[in-house]
Enzyme design. Structure first.
Site, mmCIF file in Angstrom:
data_model
loop_
_atom_site.group_PDB
_atom_site.id
_atom_site.type_symbol
_atom_site.label_atom_id
_atom_site.label_comp_id
_atom_site.label_asym_id
_atom_site.label_seq_id
_atom_site.Cartn_x
_atom_site.Cartn_y
_atom_site.Cartn_z
ATOM 1 N N ASP A 34 -16.060 -27.281 -2.926
ATOM 2 C CA ASP A 34 -16.361 -26.145 -2.929
ATOM 3 C C ASP A 34 -16.854 -25.284 -1.523
ATOM 4 O OD1 ASP A 34 -17.527 -23.920 -5.496
ATOM 5 O OD2 ASP A 34 -18.506 -23.543 -3.405
ATOM 6 N N HIS A 102 -11.315 -22.832 -13.446
ATOM 7 C CA HIS A 102 -11.737 -23.861 -12.406
ATOM 8 C C HIS A 102 -13.192 -24.587 -13.142
ATOM 9 C CE1 HIS A 102 -13.718 -20.264 -11.078
ATOM 10 N NE2 HIS A 102 -14.655 -20.879 -10.667
ATOM 11 N N LEU A 103 -13.155 -26.075 -13.003
ATOM 12 C CA LEU A 103 -13.999 -26.714 -13.409
ATOM 13 C C LEU A 103 -15.033 -27.067 -12.239
ATOM 14 C CD1 LEU A 103 -15.649 -28.524 -15.786
ATOM 15 C CD2 LEU A 103 -14.271 -30.342 -15.003
ATOM 16 N N HIS A 104 -16.323 -26.691 -12.474
ATOM 17 C CA HIS A 104 -17.415 -27.071 -11.292
ATOM 18 C C HIS A 104 -17.793 -28.483 -11.645
ATOM 19 C CE1 HIS A 104 -18.138 -23.278 -9.520
ATOM 20 N NE2 HIS A 104 -17.722 -22.602 -10.661
#
Length: 156
Positions: A34, A102-104
């Site tokens: 990120d 989107h997967l955090h």
């Protein structure tokens, strides 16, 4: 690499040349750090195929979500992050910043209390059921989709 999707979608153009810190990829998924991490380790797992967001997912997409989770867990495994110190989930529109699923993937603790409030996992009235929240855990997402329901901000 040519990616299917919207020409104006920043995540459809993920590459080192475009300034992304890619840590892993295969033919279907990419994992990158990120750009403004909320935790010491904060990754995004994205499908290379453009998927708008978590709200468009259906029961047929359960395996996609599970695969994204497995990839995220492998990234944290490589850093020896304990299971109890992990948070994996999705922001629910309109509370997302990019219109591409989107997967955090995060290794807790968060860097600050303000960062923690961006990712509230609220439990509903039954196991893996979501409460009122703009963030949904990986497990809650799988449960909701597996039941044939849709992900929303509201409780399931």
């Amino acid at each position: 690499m040519d990616r299917p999707g919207s020409a104006d979608c920043v995540f459809c153009r993920v590459s080192v040349e475009n300034g992304f810190d890619i840590v892993w990829e295969d033919g279907n998924f990419t994992v990158f750090r990120d750009y403004n991490p909320s935790a010491v380790h904060h990754f995004q797992v994205i499908p290379k195929k453009h998927v708008e967001n978590v709200k468009v997912l259906r029961k047929d997409d359960v395996e996609l979500v599970k695969t994204m989770g497995a990839i995220g867990h492998r990234a944290l495994d490589s850093l020896n992050v304990p299971i109890a110190a992990r948070r994996l989930g999705f922001h629910v529109p309109p509370y997302n910043s990019v219109g591409h699923l989107h997967l955090h993937v995060q290794a807790l603790p968060y860097k600050s209390a303000a960062r923690r409030w961006k990712y509230p996992v609220i439990e509903g009235s039954r196991s893996n059921c979501k409460g009122f929240s703009w963030f949904i855990s990986l497990e809650q997402t799988v449960d909701i989709l597996d039941r044939g329901a849709k992900v929303t901000v509201f409780p399931c």
